[in-house]
Design an enzyme around this catalytic site. Structure first.
Site, PDB file in Angstrom:
ATOM      1  N   HIS A  45      31.804  36.853  87.112  1.00 36.10           N
ATOM      2  CA  HIS A  45      30.439  36.348  87.261  1.00 36.10           C
ATOM      3  C   HIS A  45      29.523  36.887  86.172  1.00 36.10           C
ATOM      4  O   HIS A  45      28.627  36.188  85.694  1.00 36.10           O
ATOM      5  CB  HIS A  45      29.908  36.739  88.644  1.00 36.10           C
ATOM      6  N   HIS A  92      25.047  29.035  92.847  1.00 29.27           N
ATOM      7  CA  HIS A  92      24.978  30.006  93.944  1.00 29.27           C
ATOM      8  C   HIS A  92      25.915  29.511  95.037  1.00 29.27           C
ATOM      9  O   HIS A  92      25.514  29.313  96.187  1.00 29.27           O
ATOM     10  CB  HIS A  92      23.544  30.180  94.442  1.00 29.27           C
TER      11      HIS A  92
END
Length: 739
Positions: A45, A92
């Site tokens: 990430h 998200h």
């Protein structure tokens, strides 16, 4: 090298080779806090370790770009009149799958902070959403939460949600996708960078207090979802849009003082990420006193403070001597602003707790382009391509009842109106949205006090990418550009949100490589360089008996510019008697489409017909005829084919109709419902017919004259397919009736 340290590293998501590298960097065994720092900063990430080499192949230079991809929190593009547009899209996904309301809300909040930390004021938001089977109660629950989270946060924050897209497929049943895009405007030269220049300059934390929400959130986003992922609920952050609104206004006011050296949003990995990235960019270091960080819970441990992803927080480096001016502004906006450290010349991040040094690591070793590891994974063509190769187009027979087909498709989930969703979003706040009453293929947003208009869109048909990643990647970029061209704009640049499965799965990595290759080729063709974005791997569900990656979904967010408002072109037919044309190549090619999927039950077929040169010519032609003031309406042909494009063009306030003729050399079903790319429906006034057709012919643009706009029926080859009102009812109520 201790076995205990290695086991701890593995539990935190680090590989054995990565642990060995950390030991080499530090020249000693790391402690738990330091391991936690590396685990989040070297997670997929944050580090893009499995994607960065592929991303670097994308076109990243252009005459309008003010910063290259990756240089700042968001892309920055010159839009004329001394203005720049900052825009970016991010995912998200995992948080939204576990806690849909807060996951989606904090996704919106985070992407807006990326924009205003650069000094740009957000003026528009878009999104791209993927859900599973809509008849599944779990899908409905997720969808309700996500839409409410996006709506409540955006509406309260005061930035209009002007556009987006929504698709449904069973592959997203558990692992939904929530991609949020923010667009802001700033005067050129008045931006601020995420830097930590000037040893001795003070470092402040601004905004909300730090809590335990979101700890190891970056690591959580870099792993597969499993049946036990609900136990990771503490990894989901909690947002406060009203606090963010104060933070926005205070930050822009503080930047205007000239006392800000650098500023960065605290998103993934919190204080750890902000301190390391800002220091590494400036080749400096920081000394941070974690016990000075305002906290929401008592007795928080050092690693919890470092890794917390509590929302509405910023790290600010101030010019020495400008502290009082900075504190006065944030106090005015009732925001906590506390000095927690200072910039050093050591190149190291030294974290202290009550006077004790609890971590000491080189800043550059943590970040992308520094010491973070970089990999190229094994890539293997997926086995399901055998099913695509086995597709027999001769077995697809034309149905007798095409009226039934038309009504079924117009009400199908991927084509029907998403009004149940977008009506929950405030589209008109700030009063700059031009597409609030009449619809266009792209969202059109005014820049107050200036003549130019921003054209914005998000697009990606992931089924096409699944069936042919290379072609599907090109189509995703092309449809964005087509939407902007049909709306009267000129495509300028893209941001992307690359949603894929596990990169350690060779078939997933093959999809990733080939989708990026296609995206890159299309971006070069349209001169729309990549300004930045987000990679989201591990979008797959793992259970005891299966591993199901989502369809490869490289979502494209595109920015276009319209020189003057007068070129704005909407998709609705305007007047009875106007002439209807379809531009682009028609054929009897049987490729994947909603028609093939829904009516014939086909899930594996070749991707639709697509030619990049033909697509480019179409866009240029549309841009030119709009500027000649010949075009009454323009709408691109996409899901549902020509028929659904024509029907949507009739769904104006007065519910127009059409009467068209299909040439004899085409199969009716393929002509009406096929999804060949590179096509658009335009309507013109009858008096412009001769010069319009002559221009198309001289330009080498293929086209068909279809017929005329009529009063309220859909007529094809003299057969009445029904009233526009009937189709409009099917179209608008199909999804809303599910709730």
């Amino acid at each position: 090298m201790s076995s205990t340290g290695l086991e701890t590293a593995k539990k935190l998501g680090l590989l054995e080779t990565e642990y060995e590298k950390i030991v080499q960097i530090l020249e000693r065994e790391p402690n738990f806090t330091e391991l936690s720092i590396y685990s989040v900063m070297w997670s997929e990430h944050c580090s893009y370790k499995n994607s960065i080499l592929q991303l670097k192949k994308l076109p990243r230079k252009g005459s309008r770009l003010l910063v290259e991809a990756g240089e700042e929190n968001a892309g920055l593009v010159d839009i004329g009149d001394g203005l720049a547009c900052a825009f970016k899209i991010e995912s998200h996904n995992h948080p939204s799958a576990i806690e849909p309301y807060q996951g989606a809300a904090t996704g919106v909040g985070g992407i807006h902070r990326d924009i205003f930390t650069m000094g740009a004021r957000p003026i528009a938001a878009l999104n791209s959403l993927r859900f599973g089977n809509l008849h599944n109660n779990h899908t409905k629950q997720l969808m309700k939460g996500v839409v409410k989270g996006i709506g409540n946060y955006g509406n309260s924050f005061g930035v209009p949600t002007v556009g987006g897209e929504v698709y449904f497929n069973h592959c997203y049943n558990q692992n939904i996708l929530v991609n949020a895009m923010s667009v802001g405007v700033v005067e050129i030269g008045k931006t601020v960078s995420a830097r930590a220049d000037g040893p001795g300059n003070p470092v402040f934390i601004v905004g909300s207090a730090t809590g335990k929400d979101g700890i190891h959130g970056a690591t959580f986003a870099s792993a597969d979802l499993t049946e036990d992922s609900a136990s990771d609920l503490p990894a989901v952050q909690v947002g406060d849009p009203f606090q963010e609104k104060l933070l926005l206004e205070a930050s822009l006011e503080a930047i205007a003082t000239g006392q800000i050296v650098g500023m960065q949003d605290m998103g993934a990995a919190g204080i750890t990420c902000s301190t390391s990235e800002m220091s590494a960019k400036s080749m400096t270091g920081m000394r941070i006193n974690l016990d000075l960080v305002p906290t929401r819970q008592k007795n928080m441990q050092a690693f919890e403070i470092l890794l917390s992803e509590s929302q509405e927080r910023m790290l600010v480096v101030c010019k020495r001597g400008g502290e009082k001016q900075l504190l006065k502004i944030f106090d005015k906006w009732d925001l906590e602003c506390v000095q927690i450290g200072e910039v050093t010349d050591s190149g190291r991040l030294e974290y202290f707790m009550h006077g004790e040094k609890i971590a000491d690591v080189p800043a550059e070793s943590l970040v992308l382009g520094g010491g973070a590891p970089i990999y190229v994974r094994e890539a293997v063509k997926p086995a399901y391509f055998e099913l695509i190769d086995a597709f027999e187009n001769t077995l697809i027979e034309e149905p007798e009842d095409l009226v039934h087909v038309a009504k079924t498709l117009i009400a199908s989930e991927n084509i029907a109106s998403k009004n149940w969703i977008f009506e929950q979003y405030d589209k008109m706040v700030r009063t700059g949205t031009m597409t609030s009453v009449q619809s266009a293929d792209a969202a059109l947003v005014r820049i107050k006090g200036h003549s130019q208009v921003l054209c914005l869109t998000t697009d990606c048909n992931s089924a096409y990418v699944y069936l042919d990643p290379h072609k599907g990647g090109m189509i995703a970029v092309s449809e964005c550009a087509r939407n902007i061209s049909c709306s009267g704009g000129i495509p300028v640049a893209i941001t992307n949100c690359l949603n894929f499965g596990n990169p350690y799965n060779p078939e997933v990595y093959w999809q990733f490589e080939h989708a990026l290759k296609g995206m890159g080729e299309a971006c070069l063709k349209f001169d729309t360089p990549v300004t930045g974005g987000n990679v989201s791997f591990y979008n797959q569900t793992v259970s005891k008996d299966r591993v199901e990656p989502v369809f490869p979904t490289p979502t494209i967010g595109m920015l276009g510019i319209m020189e003057q408002e007068k070129f704005a072109t909407t998709l609705e037919f305007k007047a009875e008697g106007d002439l209807i044309y379809v531009l682009g190549v028609q054929s009897n090619f049987i490729g994947y489409s909603e028609y093939l999927h829904i009516i014939h039950g086909i899930t594996h077929a070749p991707a639709p017909y697509f030619d990049l040169d033909e697509e480019f010519l179409l866009h240029k032609t549309i841009q030119q005829v709009i500027r000649k003031s010949w075009v009454q309406s323009a709408h691109d042909v996409s899901e549902g084919g020509l028929f659904c494009c024509l029907a949507e063009s009739c769904f104006s306030e007065n519910l127009k109709g059409f009467s068209i003729e299909i040439p004899n050399n085409y199969r009716k079903d393929l002509f009406l419902f096929g999804e060949n790319q590179g096509r658009a429906v335009l309507s013109i006034k009858p008096e412009n017919k001769a010069e319009f057709e002559l221009f198309l012919q001289q330009n080498g643009q293929k086209f068909h004259y279809l017929g005329e706009v009529t009063k309220g029926n859909l007529v094809i080859n003299d057969q009445n397919f029904g009233t526009t009102r009937d189709y409009f009812e099917h179209y608008t109520k199909s999804i809303s009736n599910q709730f």
